[in-house]
Design a protein around this motif. Sequence first.
Motif, PDB file in Angstrom:
ATOM      1  N   SER A   5      17.252 -25.846  71.246  1.00  0.00           N
ATOM      2  CA  SER A   5      17.208 -26.658  70.084  1.00  0.00           C
ATOM      3  C   SER A   5      18.177 -27.277  69.603  1.00  0.00           C
ATOM      4  O   SER A   5      19.126 -26.073  69.212  1.00  0.00           O
ATOM      5  N   LEU A   6      18.943 -28.258  69.543  1.00  0.00           N
ATOM      6  CA  LEU A   6      20.655 -28.794  69.605  1.00  0.00           C
ATOM      7  C   LEU A   6      21.046 -29.568  68.468  1.00  0.00           C
ATOM      8  O   LEU A   6      20.358 -31.128  67.909  1.00  0.00           O
ATOM      9  N   ILE A   7      22.201 -29.904  67.570  1.00  0.00           N
ATOM     10  CA  ILE A   7      22.671 -31.238  67.166  1.00  0.00           C
ATOM     11  C   ILE A   7      22.956 -31.643  68.129  1.00  0.00           C
ATOM     12  O   ILE A   7      24.790 -31.293  68.512  1.00  0.00           O
ATOM     13  N   VAL A   8      22.641 -32.968  68.316  1.00  0.00           N
ATOM     14  CA  VAL A   8      23.295 -33.439  69.195  1.00  0.00           C
ATOM     15  C   VAL A   8      23.517 -35.213  68.487  1.00  0.00           C
ATOM     16  O   VAL A   8      23.151 -35.551  68.083  1.00  0.00           O
ATOM     17  N   ARG A  13      18.299 -32.025  68.025  1.00  0.00           N
ATOM     18  CA  ARG A  13      17.649 -32.577  69.242  1.00  0.00           C
ATOM     19  C   ARG A  13      16.527 -31.104  69.860  1.00  0.00           C
ATOM     20  O   ARG A  13      17.585 -30.539  70.010  1.00  0.00           O
ATOM     21  N   SER A  14      15.823 -31.645  71.040  1.00  0.00           N
ATOM     22  CA  SER A  14      15.254 -30.513  71.588  1.00  0.00           C
ATOM     23  C   SER A  14      14.662 -31.051  72.965  1.00  0.00           C
ATOM     24  O   SER A  14      14.574 -32.409  72.897  1.00  0.00           O
ATOM     25  N   ALA A  15      14.625 -30.283  74.122  1.00  0.00           N
ATOM     26  CA  ALA A  15      14.178 -29.958  75.538  1.00  0.00           C
ATOM     27  C   ALA A  15      13.560 -28.710  76.352  1.00  0.00           C
ATOM     28  O   ALA A  15      14.770 -27.658  75.671  1.00  0.00           O
ATOM     29  N   GLU A  16      13.042 -28.864  77.303  1.00  0.00           N
ATOM     30  CA  GLU A  16      12.397 -27.931  78.057  1.00  0.00           C
ATOM     31  C   GLU A  16      13.874 -28.091  78.770  1.00  0.00           C
ATOM     32  O   GLU A  16      14.516 -28.802  79.912  1.00  0.00           O
ATOM     33  N   ILE A  17      14.282 -26.968  79.572  1.00  0.00           N
ATOM     34  CA  ILE A  17      14.889 -26.610  80.089  1.00  0.00           C
ATOM     35  C   ILE A  17      14.757 -25.466  81.158  1.00  0.00           C
ATOM     36  O   ILE A  17      14.028 -24.182  80.513  1.00  0.00           O
ATOM     37  N   GLU A  18      15.449 -25.341  82.225  1.00  0.00           N
ATOM     38  CA  GLU A  18      15.227 -23.911  82.947  1.00  0.00           C
ATOM     39  C   GLU A  18      16.802 -23.060  82.644  1.00  0.00           C
ATOM     40  O   GLU A  18      17.720 -23.539  82.331  1.00  0.00           O
ATOM     41  N   SER A  69      21.059 -21.653  68.741  1.00  0.00           N
ATOM     42  CA  SER A  69      20.240 -22.434  68.870  1.00  0.00           C
ATOM     43  C   SER A  69      21.143 -23.184  67.196  1.00  0.00           C
ATOM     44  O   SER A  69      21.357 -22.427  66.614  1.00  0.00           O
ATOM     45  N   ASN A  70      20.467 -24.078  67.545  1.00  0.00           N
ATOM     46  CA  ASN A  70      20.928 -25.314  66.515  1.00  0.00           C
ATOM     47  C   ASN A  70      22.884 -25.203  66.588  1.00  0.00           C
ATOM     48  O   ASN A  70      23.249 -25.817  65.565  1.00  0.00           O
ATOM     49  N   SER A  71      23.239 -25.210  67.612  1.00  0.00           N
ATOM     50  CA  SER A  71      24.599 -25.688  68.020  1.00  0.00           C
ATOM     51  C   SER A  71      24.988 -27.221  68.523  1.00  0.00           C
ATOM     52  O   SER A  71      24.291 -27.486  68.388  1.00  0.00           O
ATOM     53  N   GLU A  72      26.488 -27.305  67.808  1.00  0.00           N
ATOM     54  CA  GLU A  72      26.902 -28.844  67.882  1.00  0.00           C
ATOM     55  C   GLU A  72      27.550 -29.077  68.979  1.00  0.00           C
ATOM     56  O   GLU A  72      28.683 -29.692  69.261  1.00  0.00           O
ATOM     57  N   ILE A  73      27.089 -30.561  69.284  1.00  0.00           N
ATOM     58  CA  ILE A  73      27.830 -31.206  70.222  1.00  0.00           C
ATOM     59  C   ILE A  73      27.573 -32.267  69.703  1.00  0.00           C
ATOM     60  O   ILE A  73      27.283 -33.130  69.364  1.00  0.00           O
ATOM     61  N   THR A  74      29.150 -32.674  70.489  1.00  0.00           N
ATOM     62  CA  THR A  74      29.138 -34.139  69.954  1.00  0.00           C
ATOM     63  C   THR A  74      29.548 -34.846  71.590  1.00  0.00           C
ATOM     64  O   THR A  74      30.911 -34.232  72.501  1.00  0.00           O
TER      65      THR A  74
END
Length: 166
Positions: A5-8, A13-18, A69-74
């Motif tokens: 889960s991230l702040i985009v 936003r959340s997603a399944e990742i490998e 978790s909840n890192s902020e991406i711009t």
Amino acid sequence: MSKISLIVNGRQRSAEIEGRTLLVDLLRGPLGLTGTHVGCDTSQCGACVVRLNGDTVKSCSVLAATLESNSEITTIEAIADADELHPMQRAFSQCHGLQCGFCTPGLIITAIDIVEKHPEGLSADMVRKELKGNLCRCTGYQNIVAAVLKGAEDMGFPARIKAENA
Ligand code: FES
Ligand code: FES
């Protein structure tokens, strides 16, 4: 697979990742943010630069699973203010700082960071040094440097642009 889960761009936003999923692939794939480009995959070209918790990073060199978790991406998609381009985007357009535009998203994110990191003022030489991690295959570097200096001025740093670099 694991869930992240991230702040985009200001949205949760959340997603399944490998475990091997790169941040750039997460952005361009599950999150649908294709403005961030992949030019090399070897951490050299800077087309994939985004902001992570305020810092610029080459998103092809970040494993998504290592993010807090909840890192902020711009990403470039959030740089304009609705229909109003960011001053740095306008400057790239006005100074013809792009040709094919492939490198431009990474350059704009990097350029804004450069301006913010140097409130004391920017010179053309400083811009060239700071842009060493961003490659333009169309080689429009003269106009790119001019665009960054104009963008800095339009972001509110007019008195700080060193006169010798005008
Ligand atoms: Fe990340 Fe080139 S794709 S540096
Ligand atoms: Fe084409 Fe830079 S404008 S790669």
